[in-house]
Design a protein around this motif. Structure first.
Motif, mmCIF file in Angstrom:
data_model
loop_
_atom_site.group_PDB
_atom_site.id
_atom_site.type_symbol
_atom_site.label_atom_id
_atom_site.label_comp_id
_atom_site.label_asym_id
_atom_site.label_seq_id
_atom_site.Cartn_x
_atom_site.Cartn_y
_atom_site.Cartn_z
ATOM 1 N N GLN A 4 0.868 -1.380 0.052
ATOM 2 C CA GLN A 4 0.002 0.038 -0.066
ATOM 3 C C GLN A 4 0.859 1.176 0.146
ATOM 4 N N ILE A 22 -3.726 1.389 -3.561
ATOM 5 C CA ILE A 22 -4.499 1.524 -2.445
ATOM 6 C C ILE A 22 -4.720 0.072 -1.672
ATOM 7 N N VAL A 61 -10.195 5.568 -9.123
ATOM 8 C CA VAL A 61 -9.799 4.288 -8.689
ATOM 9 C C VAL A 61 -10.232 3.102 -9.424
#
Length: 127
Positions: A4, A22, A61
């Motif tokens: 991450q 993410i 995203v």
């Protein structure tokens, strides 16, 4: 190893230049992703400044496939290969390639899985 908050380059013509990891997909409390794994990324920078030809927007995203890592990889025949930087190729929600071309050669290890389409649109393969 990708974890991450890792910044990654984008190796396709989707319009993104860099992305940030993410989440690492593929298991409960999984912390690291390797070559051929799928991760969730957010777009950090776009490649062109006009943003008209881009298929993605800043902050969007998406899922991404890890196609290059700095970590060394050993084949069964004893050969070793690695790349200068860590790169990903962006995917749609159905895990199909978002771009129409992948820049640079990719490892042949990706051919065997469900991502043969990404290897076929790249410029070549390495071992």
């Amino acid at each position: 190893m990708i974890q991450q908050q890792t910044l990654l380059n984008v190796a396709d013509n989707s319009g993104a230049k860099t992305v940030r990891c993410i989440k690492v997909l593929g298991g409960f409390k999984r912390k690291h992703a390797f070559l051929g794994n799928v991760i969730v990324v957010a777009v950090s920078k776009l490649r062109n400044k006009t943003k008209k030809n881009s298929k993605v927007k800043k902050g969007e995203v998406l899922k991404a496939l890890i196609v290059k890592t700095k970590r060394k990889h050993c084949n069964k025949d004893g050969s070793v290969f690695w790349f200068d930087n860590s790169s990903v190729s962006l995917l749609t929600k159905q895990e199909k390639p978002l771009a129409s071309r992948v820049i640079g050669p990719l490892p042949a290890k990706l051919k065997k899985g469900r991502f043969a389409k990404i290897v076929s649109i790249s410029s070549g393969t390495i071992i």
